[in-house]
Design a protein around this motif. Structure first.
Motif, mmCIF file in Angstrom:
data_model
loop_
_atom_site.group_PDB
_atom_site.id
_atom_site.type_symbol
_atom_site.label_atom_id
_atom_site.label_comp_id
_atom_site.label_asym_id
_atom_site.label_seq_id
_atom_site.Cartn_x
_atom_site.Cartn_y
_atom_site.Cartn_z
ATOM 1 N N LYS A 183 0.832 -1.199 0.000
ATOM 2 C CA LYS A 183 0.000 0.000 0.000
ATOM 3 C C LYS A 183 0.871 1.256 0.000
ATOM 4 O O LYS A 183 0.585 2.214 -0.729
ATOM 5 N N ASP A 184 1.937 1.249 0.801
ATOM 6 C CA ASP A 184 2.866 2.384 0.839
ATOM 7 C C ASP A 184 3.534 2.588 -0.513
ATOM 8 O O ASP A 184 3.694 3.724 -0.974
ATOM 9 N N GLU A 185 3.930 1.488 -1.139
ATOM 10 C CA GLU A 185 4.577 1.569 -2.457
ATOM 11 C C GLU A 185 3.633 2.176 -3.486
ATOM 12 O O GLU A 185 4.032 3.027 -4.286
ATOM 13 N N ARG A 186 2.368 1.736 -3.484
ATOM 14 C CA ARG A 186 1.385 2.283 -4.444
ATOM 15 C C ARG A 186 1.154 3.765 -4.196
ATOM 16 O O ARG A 186 1.068 4.555 -5.140
ATOM 17 N N LEU A 187 1.056 4.148 -2.934
ATOM 18 C CA LEU A 187 0.842 5.556 -2.599
ATOM 19 C C LEU A 187 2.033 6.404 -3.029
ATOM 20 O O LEU A 187 1.865 7.484 -3.611
#
Length: 83
Positions: free
Chosen positions: A56-60
């Motif tokens: 999720k952090d990577e996508r954000l």
């Protein structure tokens, strides 16, 4: 509390918290900085071989990078509103 080892308190603030207790309040109660608690949280993930960032952090981060590349003049406030 100068001169004392804060490692156990930092680790407690970085660990799982009871429901209703925020990370900020836990750090205040334990007398440690939030920055050190978050640093310990990131370090714990990296120490056991896990990636410190979730998917999720990577996508954000990728979404933020995309917005920034399209509009270099946008700052953090504008980008956060666009998310």
């Amino acid at each position: 509390m100068t001169g004392t080892d804060t490692t156990p308190r930092r680790e407690a603030a970085a660990g799982d918290l009871p429901e209703g207790l925020t990370r900020q309040r836990a750090c205040e109660l334990l007398g440690v900085s939030r920055a050190s608690a978050y640093r310990d949280m990131a370090g714990a993930g990296a120490a056991d071989g896990a990636d410190a960032w979730s998917d999720k952090d990577e996508r954000l981060a990728a979404e933020i990078d995309g917005i920034h590349v399209e509009s270099l003049a946008f700052g953090a406030r504008k980008i956060s509103k666009m998310l």
